[in-house]
Design a protein around this motif. Structure first.
Motif, mmCIF file in Angstrom:
data_model
loop_
_atom_site.group_PDB
_atom_site.id
_atom_site.type_symbol
_atom_site.label_atom_id
_atom_site.label_comp_id
_atom_site.label_asym_id
_atom_site.label_seq_id
_atom_site.Cartn_x
_atom_site.Cartn_y
_atom_site.Cartn_z
ATOM 1 N N ARG A 110 -78.690 -3.567 88.720
ATOM 2 C CA ARG A 110 -78.908 -4.158 87.411
ATOM 3 C C ARG A 110 -80.249 -4.889 87.370
ATOM 4 N N ALA A 111 -80.999 -4.662 86.294
ATOM 5 C CA ALA A 111 -82.280 -5.347 86.134
ATOM 6 C C ALA A 111 -82.028 -6.827 85.836
ATOM 7 N N PRO A 112 -82.850 -7.721 86.372
ATOM 8 C CA PRO A 112 -82.650 -9.165 86.159
ATOM 9 C C PRO A 112 -83.117 -9.588 84.771
ATOM 10 N N LEU A 113 -82.381 -9.135 83.741
ATOM 11 C CA LEU A 113 -82.747 -9.441 82.366
ATOM 12 C C LEU A 113 -81.821 -10.489 81.791
ATOM 13 N N ASP A 114 -82.402 -11.441 81.090
ATOM 14 C CA ASP A 114 -81.609 -12.430 80.375
ATOM 15 C C ASP A 114 -81.129 -11.806 79.066
ATOM 16 N N GLN A 115 -79.827 -11.901 78.786
ATOM 17 C CA GLN A 115 -79.276 -11.248 77.596
ATOM 18 C C GLN A 115 -79.887 -11.802 76.310
ATOM 19 N N ARG A 116 -80.190 -13.096 76.295
ATOM 20 C CA ARG A 116 -80.797 -13.668 75.090
ATOM 21 C C ARG A 116 -82.200 -13.112 74.867
ATOM 22 N N GLU A 117 -82.949 -12.940 75.948
ATOM 23 C CA GLU A 117 -84.278 -12.356 75.810
ATOM 24 C C GLU A 117 -84.180 -10.897 75.378
ATOM 25 N N PHE A 118 -83.228 -10.171 75.941
ATOM 26 C CA PHE A 118 -83.021 -8.771 75.562
ATOM 27 C C PHE A 118 -82.729 -8.676 74.069
ATOM 28 N N SER A 157 -83.450 -10.851 71.733
ATOM 29 C CA SER A 157 -84.600 -11.297 70.961
ATOM 30 C C SER A 157 -85.662 -10.213 70.850
ATOM 31 N N VAL A 158 -85.952 -9.546 71.964
ATOM 32 C CA VAL A 158 -86.976 -8.500 71.947
ATOM 33 C C VAL A 158 -86.505 -7.307 71.123
ATOM 34 N N MET A 159 -85.250 -6.886 71.301
ATOM 35 C CA MET A 159 -84.742 -5.754 70.534
ATOM 36 C C MET A 159 -84.691 -6.071 69.046
ATOM 37 N N GLY A 160 -84.529 -7.340 68.712
ATOM 38 C CA GLY A 160 -84.474 -7.750 67.315
ATOM 39 C C GLY A 160 -85.780 -7.561 66.576
ATOM 40 N N ARG A 161 -86.879 -7.344 67.311
ATOM 41 C CA ARG A 161 -88.174 -7.092 66.668
ATOM 42 C C ARG A 161 -88.215 -5.689 66.046
ATOM 43 N N PHE A 162 -87.258 -4.842 66.427
ATOM 44 C CA PHE A 162 -87.187 -3.493 65.873
ATOM 45 C C PHE A 162 -86.325 -3.535 64.620
ATOM 46 N N ALA A 163 -86.945 -3.307 63.466
ATOM 47 C CA ALA A 163 -86.208 -3.346 62.205
ATOM 48 C C ALA A 163 -85.337 -2.100 62.059
ATOM 49 N N THR A 164 -84.122 -2.287 61.596
ATOM 50 C CA THR A 164 -83.207 -1.165 61.390
ATOM 51 C C THR A 164 -82.657 -1.191 59.969
ATOM 52 N N GLY A 165 -82.161 -0.045 59.543
ATOM 53 C CA GLY A 165 -81.398 -0.006 58.317
ATOM 54 C C GLY A 165 -80.008 -0.576 58.548
ATOM 55 N N VAL A 166 -79.252 -0.766 57.483
ATOM 56 C CA VAL A 166 -77.912 -1.334 57.584
ATOM 57 C C VAL A 166 -76.932 -0.407 56.881
ATOM 58 N N THR A 167 -75.839 -0.120 57.538
ATOM 59 C CA THR A 167 -74.827 0.772 56.978
ATOM 60 C C THR A 167 -73.446 0.129 57.081
ATOM 61 N N ILE A 168 -72.515 0.699 56.352
ATOM 62 C CA ILE A 168 -71.088 0.401 56.538
ATOM 63 C C ILE A 168 -70.407 1.729 56.830
ATOM 64 N N VAL A 169 -69.764 1.801 57.990
ATOM 65 C CA VAL A 169 -69.040 3.005 58.390
ATOM 66 C C VAL A 169 -67.589 2.839 57.969
ATOM 67 N N THR A 170 -67.066 3.786 57.218
ATOM 68 C CA THR A 170 -65.700 3.706 56.715
ATOM 69 C C THR A 170 -64.885 4.913 57.159
ATOM 70 N N ALA A 171 -63.579 4.765 57.112
ATOM 71 C CA ALA A 171 -62.663 5.861 57.425
ATOM 72 C C ALA A 171 -61.413 5.711 56.572
ATOM 73 N N PRO A 172 -60.754 6.824 56.256
ATOM 74 C CA PRO A 172 -59.535 6.747 55.450
ATOM 75 C C PRO A 172 -58.374 6.241 56.289
ATOM 76 N N PRO A 173 -57.285 5.853 55.649
ATOM 77 C CA PRO A 173 -56.101 5.434 56.420
ATOM 78 C C PRO A 173 -55.625 6.567 57.324
ATOM 79 N N ALA A 174 -55.304 6.236 58.558
ATOM 80 C CA ALA A 174 -54.822 7.254 59.496
ATOM 81 C C ALA A 174 -53.380 7.653 59.182
ATOM 82 N N THR A 175 -52.621 6.746 58.553
ATOM 83 C CA THR A 175 -51.241 7.032 58.162
ATOM 84 C C THR A 175 -51.038 6.578 56.725
ATOM 85 N N SER A 176 -49.958 7.016 56.115
ATOM 86 C CA SER A 176 -49.717 6.716 54.705
ATOM 87 C C SER A 176 -49.508 5.232 54.439
ATOM 88 N N ASP A 177 -49.063 4.483 55.441
ATOM 89 C CA ASP A 177 -48.796 3.060 55.235
ATOM 90 C C ASP A 177 -49.927 2.175 55.752
#
Length: 206
Positions: free
Chosen positions: A41-49, A51-71
């Motif tokens: 494992r690389a000695p990376l601090d999760q907060r730094e990871f 923070s750095v990844m947060g500099r990459f702008a992304t789109g935002v989605t909502i993933v949906t699915a239908p009910p798996a059963t009738s109830d």
């Protein structure tokens, strides 16, 4: 040699030097998968990871699915780790935490719809980012044409999919979906909703 003879000779020459048609492309061998050892494992601090990844702008989605059963109720969660993956066949992918309580419901349904949010839908995104609440209360939607997954009103685009494959990726799962239908929705004058450095953002025309 007359013109006809020269033409025939030219055709024979071109045929003899023509590059043969390429054969089918063979797939590369599947790489060997294994867990990463503690000593690798690389000695990376999760907060730094984060923070750095947060500099990459992304789109935002909502993933949906239908009910798996009738109830059961439909399922959905806010997701920024979404991407197109393949044109032939048409595939998309999203990532979801392995501890997600919504993912098992989507997995049981076997299908999902990706709703791409517009800049004015940040509150809708927040409501789908919470756990345990009735996320669809007061939310307008209809059924996606193939899967029947909720297609949210006001989304700028939607992609209707069946689950194609699921891969492990550390503390997340990589879900690959085969696209069965898609389309655009309402045009938001401010463009799509973005996420950057831990906050919602919008495109700016300059």
């Amino acid at each position: 040699m007359g013109q006809a003879g020269m033409a025939e000779a030219a055709v024979r020459y071109l045929r003899s030097t023509r590059t043969p048609a390429p054969g089918p492309v063979e797939a590369l061998p599947r790489p060997e998968l294994r867990c990463v050892g503690e000593d690798e494992r690389a000695p990376l601090d999760q907060r730094e990871f984060r923070s750095v990844m947060g500099r990459f702008a992304t789109g935002v989605t909502i993933v949906t699915a239908p009910p798996a059963t009738s109830d059961a109720a439909p399922a959905g969660f806010a997701c920024q780790s979404f991407s197109s993956l393949s044109l032939d066949p048409p595939l998309v992918a999203f990532m979801v935490g392995r501890t997600s309580t919504t993912w098992p419901r989507i997995a049981r349904a076997g299908v999902f719809c990706v709703n791409v949010l517009g800049a004015g839908q940040d509150e809708l995104c927040r409501s789908f980012a919470v756990s345990g609440a009735d996320k669809f209360s007061g939310v307008a939607y209809d059924a996606a044409p193939v899967s029947g997954s909720p297609r949210l009103s006001g989304a700028v685009a939607w992609i209707d999919c069946a689950i194609h494959a699921v891969h492990t990726g550390g503390d997340h799962l990589i879900v690959v979906g085969r696209v069965n239908a898609l389309g655009t929705g309402t045009d938001d004058p401010d463009g799509p909703l973005l996420f950057h450095r831990g906050r919602f953002a919008r495109l700016t025309e300059g």
